[in-house]
Motif scaffolding. Structure first.
Motif, PDB file in Angstrom:
ATOM      1  N   ALA A 188       7.376  56.344  41.782  1.00 46.78           N
ATOM      2  CA  ALA A 188       8.748  56.109  42.234  1.00 46.78           C
ATOM      3  C   ALA A 188       8.913  56.581  43.677  1.00 46.78           C
ATOM      4  CB  ALA A 188       9.740  56.826  41.317  1.00 46.78           C
ATOM      5  N   ALA A 189       8.335  57.740  43.996  1.00 51.73           N
ATOM      6  CA  ALA A 189       8.460  58.268  45.354  1.00 51.73           C
ATOM      7  C   ALA A 189       7.752  57.363  46.357  1.00 51.73           C
ATOM      8  CB  ALA A 189       7.889  59.682  45.420  1.00 51.73           C
ATOM      9  N   GLY A 195       4.953  58.731  51.743  1.00 54.23           N
ATOM     10  CA  GLY A 195       3.496  58.650  51.758  1.00 54.23           C
ATOM     11  C   GLY A 195       2.910  59.595  50.715  1.00 54.23           C
ATOM     12  N   PRO A 196       1.587  59.550  50.534  1.00 62.57           N
ATOM     13  CA  PRO A 196       0.967  60.376  49.487  1.00 62.57           C
ATOM     14  C   PRO A 196       1.235  61.880  49.662  1.00 62.57           C
ATOM     15  CG  PRO A 196      -0.613  58.818  50.400  1.00 62.57           C
ATOM     16  CD  PRO A 196       0.620  58.691  51.221  1.00 62.57           C
ATOM     17  N   LEU A 197       1.158  62.390  50.894  1.00 62.99           N
ATOM     18  CA  LEU A 197       1.355  63.826  51.106  1.00 62.99           C
ATOM     19  C   LEU A 197       2.796  64.225  50.838  1.00 62.99           C
ATOM     20  CD1 LEU A 197      -0.803  64.728  54.215  1.00 62.99           C
ATOM     21  CD2 LEU A 197      -1.080  65.447  51.830  1.00 62.99           C
ATOM     22  N   ARG A 198       3.719  63.409  51.381  1.00 68.68           N
ATOM     23  CA  ARG A 198       5.136  63.687  51.185  1.00 68.68           C
ATOM     24  C   ARG A 198       5.479  63.659  49.695  1.00 68.68           C
ATOM     25  NH1 ARG A 198      10.205  63.647  54.079  1.00 68.68           N
ATOM     26  NH2 ARG A 198      11.557  64.496  52.470  1.00 68.68           N
ATOM     27  N   THR A 199       4.889  62.719  48.986  1.00 74.75           N
ATOM     28  CA  THR A 199       5.116  62.601  47.549  1.00 74.75           C
ATOM     29  C   THR A 199       4.647  63.857  46.828  1.00 74.75           C
ATOM     30  OG1 THR A 199       4.872  60.222  47.652  1.00 74.75           O
ATOM     31  CG2 THR A 199       4.529  61.233  45.519  1.00 74.75           C
ATOM     32  N   PHE A 200       3.462  64.324  47.203  1.00 77.74           N
ATOM     33  CA  PHE A 200       2.902  65.529  46.588  1.00 77.74           C
ATOM     34  C   PHE A 200       3.830  66.716  46.830  1.00 77.74           C
ATOM     35  CE2 PHE A 200      -0.056  69.107  46.274  1.00 77.74           C
ATOM     36  CZ  PHE A 200      -0.773  68.771  45.145  1.00 77.74           C
TER      37      PHE A 200
ATOM     38  N   ASN B  84      11.690  53.444  32.670  1.00 72.61           N
ATOM     39  CA  ASN B  84      12.349  54.696  32.273  1.00 72.61           C
ATOM     40  C   ASN B  84      13.189  55.245  33.419  1.00 72.61           C
ATOM     41  OD1 ASN B  84      10.267  55.302  33.957  1.00 72.61           O
ATOM     42  ND2 ASN B  84       9.740  57.202  32.922  1.00 72.61           N
ATOM     43  N   TYR B  85      13.402  54.440  34.434  1.00 68.13           N
ATOM     44  CA  TYR B  85      14.163  54.760  35.655  1.00 68.13           C
ATOM     45  C   TYR B  85      13.443  55.704  36.601  1.00 68.13           C
ATOM     46  CZ  TYR B  85      17.554  52.771  32.539  1.00 68.13           C
ATOM     47  OH  TYR B  85      18.162  51.957  31.641  1.00 68.13           O
ATOM     48  N   ALA B  86      12.582  56.616  36.080  1.00 66.49           N
ATOM     49  CA  ALA B  86      11.809  57.533  36.932  1.00 66.49           C
ATOM     50  C   ALA B  86      12.689  58.202  37.985  1.00 66.49           C
ATOM     51  CB  ALA B  86      10.636  56.797  37.594  1.00 66.49           C
ATOM     52  N   LEU B  87      13.845  58.700  37.566  1.00 69.54           N
ATOM     53  CA  LEU B  87      14.675  59.486  38.486  1.00 69.54           C
ATOM     54  C   LEU B  87      14.086  60.877  38.609  1.00 69.54           C
ATOM     55  CD1 LEU B  87      18.169  58.370  37.152  1.00 69.54           C
ATOM     56  CD2 LEU B  87      16.995  57.554  39.189  1.00 69.54           C
ATOM     57  N   PHE B  88      14.263  61.510  39.779  1.00 74.98           N
ATOM     58  CA  PHE B  88      13.655  62.821  39.990  1.00 74.98           C
ATOM     59  C   PHE B  88      14.487  63.896  39.291  1.00 74.98           C
ATOM     60  CE2 PHE B  88      12.655  60.399  43.953  1.00 74.98           C
ATOM     61  CZ  PHE B  88      11.359  60.096  43.578  1.00 74.98           C
ATOM     62  N   PRO B  89      13.904  64.581  38.300  1.00 72.52           N
ATOM     63  CA  PRO B  89      14.709  65.531  37.516  1.00 72.52           C
ATOM     64  C   PRO B  89      15.098  66.779  38.310  1.00 72.52           C
ATOM     65  CG  PRO B  89      12.416  65.587  36.815  1.00 72.52           C
ATOM     66  CD  PRO B  89      12.538  64.467  37.803  1.00 72.52           C
ATOM     67  N   ILE B  97      19.611  59.440  45.224  1.00 74.36           N
ATOM     68  CA  ILE B  97      19.952  58.237  45.981  1.00 74.36           C
ATOM     69  C   ILE B  97      19.522  58.402  47.435  1.00 74.36           C
ATOM     70  CG2 ILE B  97      21.847  56.741  46.711  1.00 74.36           C
ATOM     71  CD1 ILE B  97      23.284  57.520  44.130  1.00 74.36           C
ATOM     72  N   ALA B  98      19.629  59.642  47.944  1.00 71.07           N
ATOM     73  CA  ALA B  98      19.306  59.870  49.359  1.00 71.07           C
ATOM     74  C   ALA B  98      17.809  59.933  49.615  1.00 71.07           C
ATOM     75  CB  ALA B  98      19.962  61.173  49.822  1.00 71.07           C
ATOM     76  N   PHE B  99      16.994  59.887  48.566  1.00 67.46           N
ATOM     77  CA  PHE B  99      15.555  60.123  48.750  1.00 67.46           C
ATOM     78  C   PHE B  99      14.917  59.169  49.766  1.00 67.46           C
ATOM     79  CE2 PHE B  99      11.045  59.982  47.802  1.00 67.46           C
ATOM     80  CZ  PHE B  99      10.740  61.311  47.575  1.00 67.46           C
ATOM     81  N   GLY B 100      15.160  57.873  49.582  1.00 68.34           N
ATOM     82  CA  GLY B 100      14.540  56.882  50.464  1.00 68.34           C
ATOM     83  C   GLY B 100      14.892  57.092  51.930  1.00 68.34           C
ATOM     84  N   PRO B 101      16.200  57.065  52.274  1.00 66.95           N
ATOM     85  CA  PRO B 101      16.572  57.256  53.685  1.00 66.95           C
ATOM     86  C   PRO B 101      16.143  58.622  54.243  1.00 66.95           C
ATOM     87  CG  PRO B 101      18.512  56.873  52.303  1.00 66.95           C
ATOM     88  CD  PRO B 101      17.332  56.672  51.449  1.00 66.95           C
ATOM     89  N   THR B 102      16.114  59.650  53.407  1.00 65.30           N
ATOM     90  CA  THR B 102      15.679  60.964  53.886  1.00 65.30           C
ATOM     91  C   THR B 102      14.205  60.924  54.272  1.00 65.30           C
ATOM     92  OG1 THR B 102      17.251  61.970  52.363  1.00 65.30           O
ATOM     93  CG2 THR B 102      15.616  63.426  53.343  1.00 65.30           C
ATOM     94  N   VAL B 103      13.413  60.321  53.409  1.00 64.74           N
ATOM     95  CA  VAL B 103      11.984  60.198  53.705  1.00 64.74           C
ATOM     96  C   VAL B 103      11.771  59.365  54.971  1.00 64.74           C
ATOM     97  CG1 VAL B 103       9.883  59.065  52.891  1.00 64.74           C
ATOM     98  CG2 VAL B 103      11.148  60.557  51.364  1.00 64.74           C
ATOM     99  N   ALA B 104      12.650  58.380  55.173  1.00 65.12           N
ATOM    100  CA  ALA B 104      12.531  57.526  56.358  1.00 65.12           C
ATOM    101  C   ALA B 104      13.049  58.228  57.610  1.00 65.12           C
ATOM    102  CB  ALA B 104      13.285  56.221  56.132  1.00 65.12           C
ATOM    103  N   ARG B 105      13.444  59.512  57.481  1.00 63.11           N
ATOM    104  CA  ARG B 105      13.914  60.340  58.598  1.00 63.11           C
ATOM    105  C   ARG B 105      15.152  59.755  59.273  1.00 63.11           C
ATOM    106  NH1 ARG B 105       8.456  61.543  60.110  1.00 63.11           N
ATOM    107  NH2 ARG B 105       7.857  63.387  58.967  1.00 63.11           N
ATOM    108  N   ARG B 106      16.038  59.185  58.488  1.00 59.74           N
ATOM    109  CA  ARG B 106      17.308  58.716  59.060  1.00 59.74           C
ATOM    110  C   ARG B 106      18.190  59.926  59.311  1.00 59.74           C
ATOM    111  NH1 ARG B 106      18.585  53.969  56.176  1.00 59.74           N
ATOM    112  NH2 ARG B 106      20.679  54.145  57.012  1.00 59.74           N
ATOM    113  N   PRO B 107      19.079  59.869  60.316  1.00 58.90           N
ATOM    114  CA  PRO B 107      19.928  61.024  60.613  1.00 58.90           C
ATOM    115  C   PRO B 107      20.767  61.425  59.399  1.00 58.90           C
ATOM    116  CG  PRO B 107      20.197  59.327  62.283  1.00 58.90           C
ATOM    117  CD  PRO B 107      19.300  58.755  61.246  1.00 58.90           C
ATOM    118  N   ARG B 108      20.921  62.714  59.249  1.00 58.58           N
ATOM    119  CA  ARG B 108      21.580  63.290  58.090  1.00 58.58           C
ATOM    120  C   ARG B 108      22.956  62.671  57.818  1.00 58.58           C
ATOM    121  NH1 ARG B 108      21.998  68.466  55.403  1.00 58.58           N
ATOM    122  NH2 ARG B 108      23.254  67.870  53.624  1.00 58.58           N
TER     123      ARG B 108
END
Ligand SMILES: Nc1ncnc2c1ncn2[C@@H]1O[C@H](COP(=O)(O)OP(=O)(O)O)[C@@H](O)[C@H]1O
Ligand SMILES: [Mg+2]
Lengths: 292, 393
Positions: A188-189, A195-200, B84-89, B97-108
């Motif tokens: 999912a991540a 990426g793999p490291l960030r996911t870990f 199973n939705y695989a939401l982060f527990p 919901i913010a996971f994707g944009p946060t990882v993409a380093r979008r401004p807070r």
């Protein structure tokens, strides 16, 4: 129904937990209190404990050697713990990801060393690292260590062997946590752009944080109290607090002094544990713990 | 081809299971596309190749004309709603919901705004700070959708997203999914083994069986003109007759020799020739049942049958009939005189009638298909046919 049962359990709770509470008081708290108390007693010339009370022993902790030894004890233990976590976390990850039929074999491989005496295993290290040993000669031939150098009798050797002895204790709780981890979360991540490291880092490590906490405690605390390892593979410059306690007890026969050092060590153990437990409580408070 | 998503001769093998077997498939931009088939037919594997979790052994996957076969999942503009939705527990609804944009380093601040918008869209503003184990199944699905859509993917993949929900909730989420698709207008690829879900949501459906695609088409095409006996049996119910082409009567029709029936005619859309061995497939609701002999026009097939069982189902009645060697299912809508008519009962002798164009000829299906689909034996005497087994679920 559930509420009623909860109430019933709560009313009976003191009785149910009484035996373990007594056990804890009699075998841990009372002895600990005695050790703390003896630190305030004078020693007698025959290795016993004198009458009356004194602060003399505590003053003798001012020995200029002790700060260096205490500091070394702490950094060796922290370094041991860090190295163990660094090695054990990926190990646990791969163990949990192998097929269910291979997994018990891997767990067995982690446990097998325990079937050999702890002392024998440390002596084995002495042989391996011996100045005339094959490892030393190989490293010297590669010019990685000087010809007259030694792999034994310094803090490096202590660290290496401490990591070796503590590693299984770090792997087992981490593996237990990783085995329960839902690896679909990693997909999912990745799916969401990590990426793999960030996911870990952002999904796997938080997912096994309970295991990380346990692994930290079960490696850090024994490492702080270790004295056999520095005694056997360490030298005069790599003594730990445990060595000093042993010396005061067996050589100087000064029990109050040994007690004072033990109390010091006990505090060094209690403070990080209390900190970790508070941390875990806090986490559980905002609902994290329920998921386990 | 100008398809938005293209699978080109894609195969994937696990051990000696061919999970996906030389599949070529085009999906159009903005389309609600459904992969439909029984469990284990390779739907998930095909979807995972599009998401990037699985590499095909052979073949390519293209998105918007670009070969993405080798691209890791985090670099594809594709997001997935997992079964199973695989939401982060360990994260709250908001943080999930913010996971994707946060990882993409979008401004807070930007992330916070987007998340607020998403929370409003899925009507979960009041639950933003709850943990995942504190929300219901339907809410979890909405969070999963928001968590995916906030990344503005080109394609949204859904792997049996409704399977974990109970019936009532499933029907509601079905409508919600349809509304979401209309709102965002992106391409949806929806995997399901439930024909009802696929039929009601999808613009087009690909019916899969044992790693390959049996038929692609609009739901109505799949239902009304099944191209293979697998599709005919898997989608809805059908009566199958075993026969041989006796004569090609005109461009569109043939006469069939079927044991126990005289001169049945059928639609010949596949250019079958004299002597071909076929199944004749007739849907239960296409057959009319009557007490009196119907007018035998040239466009109708007529047969006699004995009633085995009558099951009143409110909207219609299901009859199990015996005709020659065959056990047939016939569904009859009621008209408003149903109470005044002399009812058809068990053991009654009746007439059957269906339009020749409602009978389809299909190749004989393989034994393995039968096992997969659980097709009950149609011929009396081949095992014990339990009437309920073929009843529409
Ligand atoms: N990782 C895997 N390892 C081995 N076999 C697999 C794996 N994934 C799927 N399969 C097999 O491939 C076939 C197709 O599986 P899948 O794509 O999950 O089907 P569906 O989603 O249609 O139920 C099944 O026979 C399944 O057992
Ligand atoms: Mg699947």
């Amino acid at each position: 129904m559930a509420e009623a049962r909860g109430l019933l359990e709560r009313r009976h709770e003191p009785w149910i937990t009484l035996p373990s509470f007594l056990w804890l008081v009699l075998l841990f708290m009372v002895p600990a209190a005695i050790v703390f108390a003896i630190a305030f007693k004078p020693s007698d010339p025959f290795g016993g404990i004198g009458a009356g009370w004194t602060l003399q022993t505590l003053r003798s902790l001012g020995d200029p050697n002790y700060p260096a030894i205490l500091w070394r004890t702490i950094w060796l233990s922290v370094a041991t713990t860090a190295a163990c976590l660094l090695l054990a976390t990926p190990t646990a990850y791969f163990m949990a990801r192998t097929s269910a039929s291979v997994r018990p074999l891997l767990v067995l491989a982690v446990i097998v060393p325990f079937w050999t005496s702890f002392l024998v295993r440390i002596f084995a290290w002495k042989v391996v690292l011996h100045p005339e040993g094959i490892v030393k000669h190989a490293l010297a031939a590669l010019h990685l260590v000087p010809q007259d150098g030694s792999l034994l009798y310094h803090s490096g050797a202590v660290l290496l062997v401490l990591v070796y002895t503590e590693l299984p204790f770090a792997i087992l709780p981490l593996f237990a946590a990783a085995e329960k981890f839902d690896f679909r979360l990693l997909e999912a991540a990745r799916d969401l752009g990590a990426g793999p490291l960030r996911t870990f880092w952002s999904v796997f490590l938080p997912g096994i944080r309970r295991g990380l906490l346990t692994a930290t405690l079960v490696t850090l605390i024994p490492a702080l109290g270790s004295y056999v390892v520095p005694d056997l593979v360490g030298g005069p410059t790599s003594e730990m607090l445990g060595n000093k306690i042993a010396q005061r007890t067996f050589m100087d026969r000064n029990l109050p002094h040994a007690s004072a050092l033990s109390a010091l060590l006990a505090l060094a153990v209690l403070v990080p544990s209390a900190f970790a437990i508070t941390l875990a409580r806090g986490k559980r408070g905002d609902g994290t713990g329920g998921a386990a | 081809m100008s398809d938005f998503i293209q699978f080109e001769n894609v195969s994937r093998q696990y051990g000696n299971v061919r999970a996906v077997d030389d599949v070529s498939l085009g999906i159009r931009k903005g389309e609600f596309f459904s992969l439909l088939g029984p469990s284990g037919c390779g739907k998930t594997t095909l979807l995972r190749m599009l998401a990037g979790f699985e590499r095909p052994d052979t073949g390519r996957v293209l998105l918007d004309g670009v070969d993405i076969t080798e691209l890791p999942p985090e670099r594809r503009k594709v997001n997935t709603i997992f079964q199973n939705y695989a939401l982060f527990p360990h994260l709250s609804v908001r943080q999930n919901i913010a996971f994707g944009p946060t990882v993409a380093r979008r401004p807070r601040r930007e992330v916070d705004e987007e998340v607020d918008k998403m929370l409003a869209l899925i009507q979960m503003r009041d639950h933003a700070d709850k943990r995942i184990d504190q929300i219901s199944g339907g809410q979890k699905q909405r969070v999963a959708i928001a968590r995916a859509l906030i990344n503005k993917p080109a394609v949204l993949l859904l792997d049996e997203p409704l399977a974990a929900l109970d019936l009532k909730l499933r029907q509601r989420m079905l409508i919600e999914l349809d509304m979401v698709h209309d709102q965002v207008g992106i391409t949806f690829v929806f995997v399901t083994h439930d024909q009802g879900e696929a039929m009601s949501l999808a613009d087009r459906v690909a019916v899969m069986n044992a790693g390959h695609i049996e038929q692609i088409g609009r739901p109505v095409e799949i239902y009304e003109t099944p191209q293979t006996s697998f599709v005919a049996a898997f989608i809805g119910d059908s009566n199958f007759f075993e026969g041989v082409v006796e004569e090609v009567t005109d461009v569109e029709h043939v006469k069939l020799a079927i044991e126990g029936f005289s001169a049945l005619r059928a639609f010949n859309d596949k250019g079958l020739a004299k002597g071909d061995r076929v199944f004749l497939s007739v849907r239960p609701e296409k057959i009319r049942i009557s007490r009196d002999e119907p007018h035998a026009g040239p466009d109708y097939n007529i047969a006699r049958a004995v009633v085995d069982d009558v099951i009143y189902l409110g909207t219609h009645t299901l009859f199990w009939l015996r005709s020659g060697d065959y056990r047939l299912a016939v569904e009859q809508q009621h008209n408003r005189f149903v109470l005044d008519e002399l009812p058809i009962r068990w053991k009654d002798e009746v007439w059957l009638q269906w339009h020749v164009d409602d009978g389809f000829m299909l190749e004989r299906y393989a034994e393995s298909d039968e096992a997969l689909m659980g097709i009950p034996p149609q011929r009396v005497g081949e095992g014990d046919p339990a009437p309920a087994a073929n009843e529409r679920g």
